[in-house]
Each structure stands twice: as C-alpha cells, then as structure tokens.
Design a protein around this motif. Structure first.
Motif, short mmCIF file in Angstrom:
data_model
loop_
_atom_site.label_atom_id
_atom_site.label_comp_id
_atom_site.label_asym_id
_atom_site.label_seq_id
_atom_site.Cartn_x
_atom_site.Cartn_y
_atom_site.Cartn_z
N LEU A 9 0.98 -1.32 0.06
CA LEU A 9 0.04 0.03 -0.05
C LEU A 9 0.95 1.22 0.11
N THR A 10 0.36 2.32 -0.51
CA THR A 10 0.97 3.76 -0.58
C THR A 10 0.84 4.20 0.78
N PRO A 11 1.74 4.79 1.42
CA PRO A 11 1.79 5.38 2.60
C PRO A 11 0.38 6.29 2.70
N GLU A 12 -0.03 6.93 1.69
CA GLU A 12 -1.16 7.70 1.66
C GLU A 12 -2.42 6.99 1.80
N PHE A 13 -2.40 6.15 1.29
CA PHE A 13 -3.66 5.03 1.17
C PHE A 13 -3.79 4.22 2.49
N ALA A 14 -2.59 3.90 2.97
CA ALA A 14 -2.50 3.15 4.32
C ALA A 14 -3.08 4.09 5.71
N ALA A 15 -2.92 5.37 5.45
CA ALA A 15 -3.26 6.27 6.35
C ALA A 15 -4.73 6.36 6.24
N ARG A 16 -5.40 6.60 4.95
CA ARG A 16 -6.77 6.72 4.61
C ARG A 16 -7.67 5.37 5.14
N LEU A 17 -6.78 4.12 5.02
CA LEU A 17 -7.22 2.98 5.11
C LEU A 17 -7.59 2.82 6.84
N ALA A 18 -6.32 3.28 7.65
CA ALA A 18 -6.57 3.20 8.84
C ALA A 18 -7.72 4.01 9.51
N ALA A 19 -8.08 5.05 8.86
CA ALA A 19 -9.15 6.02 9.33
C ALA A 19 -10.38 5.34 9.00
N TRP A 20 -10.63 4.54 7.79
CA TRP A 20 -11.57 3.79 7.64
C TRP A 20 -11.91 2.96 8.47
N GLU A 21 -10.82 2.06 8.79
CA GLU A 21 -11.06 0.76 9.71
C GLU A 21 -11.37 1.30 11.24
N ASN A 22 -11.19 2.53 11.67
CA ASN A 22 -11.33 3.07 12.76
C ASN A 22 -12.83 3.24 12.88
N ALA A 23 -13.30 4.01 11.78
CA ALA A 23 -14.78 4.29 11.73
C ALA A 23 -15.57 3.14 11.38
N ASN A 24 -15.13 2.19 10.74
CA ASN A 24 -16.14 0.93 10.61
C ASN A 24 -16.06 -0.24 11.46
N GLY A 25 -15.01 -0.40 12.31
CA GLY A 25 -14.53 -1.47 12.80
C GLY A 25 -14.50 -2.87 12.16
N VAL B 109 -8.71 -3.68 4.23
CA VAL B 109 -8.04 -4.61 3.12
C VAL B 109 -9.31 -5.50 2.62
N LEU B 110 -9.90 -6.34 3.69
CA LEU B 110 -10.92 -7.29 3.43
C LEU B 110 -12.42 -6.70 3.47
N ARG B 111 -12.50 -5.36 3.82
CA ARG B 111 -13.67 -4.69 4.03
C ARG B 111 -14.67 -5.57 4.89
N ALA B 112 -14.14 -6.30 5.85
CA ALA B 112 -14.85 -7.25 6.74
C ALA B 112 -14.34 -7.34 8.22
N GLN B 113 -14.95 -7.93 8.89
CA GLN B 113 -14.56 -8.35 10.25
C GLN B 113 -14.07 -9.66 10.27
N ASN B 114 -14.23 -10.52 9.37
CA ASN B 114 -13.64 -11.87 9.19
C ASN B 114 -12.76 -12.07 8.09
N VAL B 115 -12.39 -13.27 7.88
CA VAL B 115 -11.62 -13.68 6.85
C VAL B 115 -12.12 -14.52 5.72
N PRO B 116 -12.06 -14.08 4.67
CA PRO B 116 -12.83 -15.17 3.59
C PRO B 116 -12.27 -16.48 3.40
N THR B 117 -13.29 -17.49 2.93
CA THR B 117 -12.84 -18.86 2.88
C THR B 117 -12.19 -19.01 1.33
N ARG B 118 -12.60 -18.15 0.30
CA ARG B 118 -12.22 -18.24 -1.03
C ARG B 118 -12.01 -16.64 -1.56
N TRP B 119 -11.00 -16.64 -2.46
CA TRP B 119 -11.07 -15.42 -3.44
C TRP B 119 -10.50 -15.58 -4.81
#
Length: 174
Positions: A94-110, A114-124
């Motif tokens: 990840l770019t550092p700028e995106f990593a910072a935005r992603l951390a803010a998204w994670e704090n807001a959404n719990g 990267v996965l946009r989820a609270q759990n881990v997928p079984t397939r991808w």
C-alpha cells in the motif's frame, strides 16, 4: 496481539511464510512457485487434477493476487494469526497515503479495510479490470462462509502505475 508463549508458536511456519514473502516480493511469482515446489506436496488422489497457479512479474493482477493471498493467510490462521506479517504486507503493497486513509476507514467501521470485513474469507478470486487513468484496476471477489450461507463481496483495487495499491473500493473507478 498474540499472548501465546514463544514455545507454543510455530517458528518453522513463520520462517517459511517469511521466506515465501521475501521470494514473492523480491523475485516474483516464478521464484515463489519454485520455492513452494521444494516443500513436500500433499498426496493427490487419483481423481484430483493438479490446479496450476500462474503469474507474471510486474502484472497488476499477479501483484494483487500475491498481496491478497499472503494477507489472508497471515490474518486467517485462527490458531496463530500473524499480525506482524499482515502489517508488513500492508507496508509493502500500500502507498503510505492510502494506508493512512485505510486506517481511518478501519477506525470508523470497526473492520479490516483490506478485506472490508470483520472476518477472513474462505475463498477469493482476482481478475483484471483494465487500465484506469495512469493506474490499473483489479477486481477481488471474496467469499465468506460456505454452502447456502456463503456470501461474496467484490472489491475494486486500484494500483498506481508503480504497482502500489492506492485505493480499495466496493465500486469500480471505471
């Protein structure tokens, strides 16, 4: 944070994952496949055909597939998840700028951004979605659960022209 005593951890597995990550990052998928070939392969049944996995160095789809495969493996080991490896993968891909935005998204959404989820997928699955401006968009389809309760999520991963992730969205940039 992992509270297991170091004796309960599997250092051999961590070394193997770290080696595979170094090979995938430094030498590309072809070296990773060679390294995996040196590990004892599971016994195949007569009805199971080998399933090839291919990639091309510098290709956006391969890069995103490498990232998501390693990231899901690091996060998805329920007996011993490797938060250090997951963090290192994020720092590399990840770019550092995106990593910072992603951390803010994670704090807001719990949830894991990267996965946009609270759990881990079984397939991808990972597929090419073409050029977008100076970058490239790759579609990652994550499947959570199995059978009749399985649900899928499509993520659109945008890479800059230098192959680092600059955005992950649930809608296409196209």
């Amino acid at each position: 944070m992992n509270s297991k005593p170091s004796a309960a951890r599997r250092p051999g597995r961590r070394a193997a994952v770290a080696t595979a990550l170094a090979l995938a990052v430094g030498l590309g998928v072809s070296a990773q496949v060679s390294a995996q070939a040196s590990v004892a392969a599971p016994v195949r049944t007569a009805t199971a055909a080998p399933r090839p996995v291919t990639g091309t160095q510098g290709q956006a789809v391969t890069r995103v597939a490498d990232f998501y495969g390693a990231y899901i493996d690091a996060r998805g080991d329920y007996t011993d998840p490797d938060a250090t490896l997951a963090t290192a993968l994020r720092a590399h891909y990840l770019t550092p700028e995106f990593a910072a935005r992603l951390a803010a998204w994670e704090n807001a959404n719990g949830a894991d951004g990267v996965l946009r989820a609270q759990n881990v997928p079984t397939r991808w699955t990972v597929s090419d979605n073409g050029a977008v401006g100076n970058g490239h968009e790759v579609v990652v389809t994550l499947t959570f659960g199995s059978g009749g309760t399985a649900r899928t999520t499509k993520l659109f991963v945008l890479l800059e022209r230098y192959d680092r992730v600059i955005d992950i969205k649930t809608t296409s940039s196209r």
